[in-house]
Design a protein around this motif. Structure first.
Motif, PDB file in Angstrom:
ATOM      1  N   UNK A 151       0.843  -1.187   0.000  1.00 23.21           N
ATOM      2  CA  UNK A 151       0.000   0.000   0.000  1.00 23.21           C
ATOM      3  C   UNK A 151       0.884   1.245   0.000  1.00 23.21           C
ATOM      4  N   UNK A 152       0.493   2.214  -0.769  1.00 23.70           N
ATOM      5  CA  UNK A 152       1.238   3.473  -0.843  1.00 23.70           C
ATOM      6  C   UNK A 152       1.282   4.158   0.515  1.00 23.70           C
ATOM      7  N   UNK A 153       2.344   4.898   0.730  1.00 17.37           N
ATOM      8  CA  UNK A 153       2.497   5.646   1.978  1.00 17.37           C
ATOM      9  C   UNK A 153       1.779   6.990   1.890  1.00 17.37           C
ATOM     10  N   UNK A 154       1.336   7.468   3.037  1.00 22.50           N
ATOM     11  CA  UNK A 154       0.787   8.821   3.173  1.00 22.50           C
ATOM     12  C   UNK A 154       1.673   9.667   4.097  1.00 22.50           C
ATOM     13  N   UNK A 155       2.778   9.093   4.533  1.00 22.11           N
ATOM     14  CA  UNK A 155       3.621   9.744   5.537  1.00 22.11           C
ATOM     15  C   UNK A 155       4.478  10.845   4.932  1.00 22.11           C
ATOM     16  N   UNK A 156       4.447  12.001   5.540  1.00 18.88           N
ATOM     17  CA  UNK A 156       5.306  13.101   5.103  1.00 18.88           C
ATOM     18  C   UNK A 156       6.774  12.708   5.251  1.00 18.88           C
ATOM     19  N   UNK A 157       7.074  11.871   6.232  1.00 17.02           N
ATOM     20  CA  UNK A 157       8.448  11.422   6.457  1.00 17.02           C
ATOM     21  C   UNK A 157       8.975  10.576   5.298  1.00 17.02           C
ATOM     22  N   UNK A 158       8.099  10.079   4.438  1.00 16.81           N
ATOM     23  CA  UNK A 158       8.522   9.302   3.274  1.00 16.81           C
ATOM     24  C   UNK A 158       8.744  10.173   2.043  1.00 16.81           C
ATOM     25  N   UNK A 159       8.698  11.496   2.236  1.00 18.50           N
ATOM     26  CA  UNK A 159       9.010  12.430   1.165  1.00 18.50           C
ATOM     27  C   UNK A 159      10.500  12.766   1.191  1.00 18.50           C
TER      28      UNK A 159
END
Length: 141
Positions: free
Chosen positions: A1-9
């Protein structure tokens, strides 16, 4: 599943994404980030949509070509995020109060595009985008 976490930017995009959310909220538009990092397998599934699997074409990026697939040292560092305005706490892909089907006229999208421009982000919902994709915001090259 795709991430929604800002930390993964990407480290350069993280503070801009936070500012984007803050500035949109200050202008009365609540925003939900629906995707930051996306794996190559997830990208392959999206790319197949409309090209062999049911549904409309939603991307022209093959696995590894999307700004959502970017990594640094094997860790997620997406150079893009997808977001949608919220109306009464629910995603408003098309504002039901709007009388036409052109989402670019919708208040939420318009504000999000203005904020993205102020922050130097590229918005694929902007007039003249080669592949109109309203939810997509990315770092400029």
């Amino acid at each position: 599943m795709s991430s929604r976490r800002i930390e993964d930017l990407h480290p350069d995009l993280q503070p801009l994404a936070r500012l984007f959310l803050e500035r949109c909220t200050a202008r009365q538009v609540d925003v939900l980030i629906v995707c930051t990092y996306r794996s190559n397998d997830e990208q392959a599934s999206l790319y197949a949509q409309g090209r062999g699997t049911p549904g409309a074409i939603v991307t022209n990026a093959k696995p590894g070509q999307s700004k959502h697939n970017f990594t640094i040292g094997g860790r997620p560092a997406a150079r893009a995020f997808d977001a949608v305005p919220l109306l009464h706490g629910k995603p408003a892909w098309e504002d039901p109060r709007d009388k036409d089907t052109d989402w670019r006229n919708d208040f939420g999208w318009r504000v999000m595009g203005e904020v993205a421009a102020e922050l130097g982000l590229v918005w694929y919902g902007a007039p003249g985008s080669r592949f109109p994709e309203a939810p997509h915001f990315q770092l400029a090259e």
